[in-house]
Design an enzyme around this catalytic site. Sequence first.
Site, short mmCIF file in Angstrom:
data_model
loop_
_atom_site.label_atom_id
_atom_site.label_comp_id
_atom_site.label_asym_id
_atom_site.label_seq_id
_atom_site.Cartn_x
_atom_site.Cartn_y
_atom_site.Cartn_z
N CYS A 45 0.77 -1.11 -0.07
CA CYS A 45 -0.12 0.01 -0.15
C CYS A 45 0.82 1.21 0.04
O CYS A 45 0.69 2.44 -0.52
CB CYS A 45 -0.80 -0.09 1.28
N THR A 46 2.06 0.98 0.80
CA THR A 46 2.68 2.37 0.68
C THR A 46 3.28 2.64 -0.74
O THR A 46 3.61 3.86 -1.10
CB THR A 46 4.00 2.02 1.80
#
Length: 211
Positions: A45-46
């Site tokens: 997600c980062t």
Amino acid sequence: MALRLGDPAPNFSANTTEGPIDFYEYLGNSWGILFSHPADFTPVCTTELGRTALLQEEFARRNVKVLAVSVDPLDQHLQWRNDINETQHCSVGFPIIADEDRKVATLYDMIHPNASATATVRSLFVIGADKLVKLMIIYPASTGRNFTEVLRVIDSLQLTANYSVATPADWKEGEDVIVVPSITTADAIKKFPKGVKEVKPYLRYTPQPNK
Ligand code: BEZ
């Protein structure tokens, strides 16, 4: 019932890292991307949010506003956003919705209980300026999305919304496009002055009309 292509995108109000928003007001006359991620402080997600931030100019050039969502709270989003900016060398400028009550996740059917009972999967919706759903893609938590592909599909969606064409497999901006089957070749020749190449009566190519 789950959303389908062509359905009106449900409106909602939400708390975000950029303050409270009304989805439709946020979009205004723009196109929109609403995309969910499973959780804050997770590696894939980062990279996804960082990549989206780095592509911000590309989205703006296409008149697309971006909105991310997960079921984590606002204070975590704000802390995590610092990490994203630091590690991905970007500046996240789009809102991240704190969907703790799962209102948005439920409206957009982003929780798939057999994948995870609580976290949203990687759903991505493209919403047209008419507020209708134009594209839905759903990835599992373990696979980061390809945002170059997202831009490519937006190019196709915006082109095919304005011209009687479709885009072939692996098409990219600037390449030849396909004349839609509902137009006769005689009419296509009049409509597309750059030329029409008939490979089969049902397979006709023309240069991208807005280039
Ligand atoms: C991630 O974003 O890295 C991730 C989230 C949930 C499961 C697996 C990976």
